[in-house]
Design an enzyme around this catalytic site. Structure first.
Site, PDB file in Angstrom:
ATOM      1  N   HIS A  74     -10.802   9.182  30.802  1.00 28.18           N
ATOM      2  CA  HIS A  74      -9.506   9.804  30.523  1.00 28.18           C
ATOM      3  C   HIS A  74      -9.645  11.192  29.911  1.00 28.18           C
ATOM      4  O   HIS A  74      -8.748  12.025  30.049  1.00 28.18           O
ATOM      5  CB  HIS A  74      -8.679   8.911  29.594  1.00 28.18           C
ATOM      6  CG  HIS A  74      -7.979   7.800  30.305  1.00 28.18           C
ATOM      7  ND1 HIS A  74      -6.647   7.852  30.647  1.00 28.18           N
ATOM      8  CD2 HIS A  74      -8.434   6.611  30.764  1.00 28.18           C
ATOM      9  CE1 HIS A  74      -6.305   6.743  31.286  1.00 28.18           C
ATOM     10  NE2 HIS A  74      -7.365   5.967  31.363  1.00 28.18           N
ATOM     11  N   SER A  84      -9.867  16.555  24.177  1.00 33.08           N
ATOM     12  CA  SER A  84      -8.421  16.796  24.067  1.00 33.08           C
ATOM     13  C   SER A  84      -7.664  15.471  24.014  1.00 33.08           C
ATOM     14  O   SER A  84      -6.576  15.395  23.439  1.00 33.08           O
ATOM     15  CB  SER A  84      -7.924  17.649  25.234  1.00 33.08           C
ATOM     16  OG  SER A  84      -8.188  17.015  26.473  1.00 33.08           O
TER      17      SER A  84
END
EC number: 1.11.1.7
Length: 333
Positions: A74, A84
């Site tokens: 992911h 992030s």
């Protein structure tokens, strides 16, 4: 005379421009990148600390390893392997981990535990991006998978990429062609995609993600013996997303990363549409059959694909930052 003056000016321009061009090319070539044992001088204990923390956390909370394995996908698949994913939402931006596509992601607090342990040894040195990648590597080993030597030296991004997430992460309902294209953009070939989806050998799938295959009618391609189990685990056509209703991805060896997944999907026991397509599409089926027969082949291709994924467009050198806390960019700390 005028033509001589023009030639002189042209030569003067070239002589002035050439050094800058050469410097730019040199800087691009010399740009620091990822390296094996990147922290050997600045924090020599870093990888050992991470490995030990992963072992301790896995011993207490077995499902952490599934989370770490999902994290690398992911995070690294969405533009850059820069942690992030770990950022919290702010007043101005939604975090990646709170989007619908990230449904089911959890256990981020344990990455904070690892970060805190590393910070005690070497404050401000090791990035959250590297901790995310190395925890996935060591989590794979905890699940019985191969040890994969991975480079380090990533730096942390300062902003969430939630607004572009769906451009990069394929959904479980999308066609196998879309899935292959998304991974190909990162340099991962067909057998690499087949191997990466072998991560479905472990963990579980929430009923929200698969009830469309059961209600209002059962998908006829599903193995009837498996349907009974799925209906038992997912009795509601509209399950509560907050309820703990799920089906184990692999009933045989649910806590082991192995090639049993491929045997299951060849037997029409795949939970997700993408699992079924992987076993039936002419581009992927030969690799599924080969991985079903050989765990060594599965592990080899899995390790290669994870390596490519982990090196997807990282921030290095003086790009980004080394976050003090993994969930907050330094300017907000």
């Amino acid at each position: 005379m005028a033509s001589k003056a023009l030639i002189f000016l042209a030569l003067l321009f070239l002589s002035a421009a050439s050094p800058k061009t050469a410097i730019a090319e040199t800087n691009e070539e010399d740009k620091p990148g990822l390296a094996m044992d990147f922290y050997k001088d600045t924090c020599p204990q870093a990888e050992d600390i991470i490995k030990e923390q992963v072992k301790l956390l896995y011993k207490r909370h077995k499902n952490t390893a599934f989370s770490w394995l999902r994290n690398i996908f992911h995070d690294c698949a969405v533009e850059s392997c820069d942690a992030s994913l770990l950022l919290d939402s702010t007043r101005r931006s939604l975090s990646e981990k709170e989007t619908d596509r990230s449904f089911g992601l959890r256990n981020f607090r344990y990455l904070d535990t690892i970060k805190e342990a590393v910070e005690r040894e070497c404050p401000g040195v090791v990035s959250c991006a590297d901790i995310l990648v190395l925890s996935a590597r060591d989590g794979i080993v905890s699940l019985g998978g191969p040890h994969i030597p991975l480079k380090t030296g990533r730096r942390d991004g300062r902003k969430s990429r939630a607004e572009v997430l769906e451009q990069y992460l394929p959904d479980h309902n999308e066609s196998i062609s879309v899935v292959l294209d998304r991974f190909a953009a990162m340099g991962i070939n067909t057998q690499g995609v087949v191997a990466l989806l072998g991560a479905h050998s472990v963990g579980r799938t929430h009923c929200v993600k698969l009830v469309h295959r059961l209600y209002p009618e059962v998908d006829p391609v599903l193995n009837p013996d498996h349907v009974e189990h799925m209906l038992h685990k997912c009795p509601d056509a509209i399950p509560d997303p907050k309820a703990v209703q799920y089906v184990r991805n692999d009933r045989g060896t649910p806590m082991v990363l192995d090639n049993n997944y491929y045997r299951n999907i060849l037997d029409n026991k795949g939970l997700l549409i993408v699992d079924h397509q992987l076993a039936t599409d002419k581009r992927t089926k030969p690799h599924v059959k080969k991985m079903a027969k050989s765990q060594d082949y599965f592990f080899k291709e899995f390790a290669r694909a994870i390596t490519i994924l982990s090196e997807n467009n990282p921030l290095t050198g003086d790009e980004g930052e080394i976050r003090k806390q993994c969930n907050v960019a330094n300017k907000h700390h």
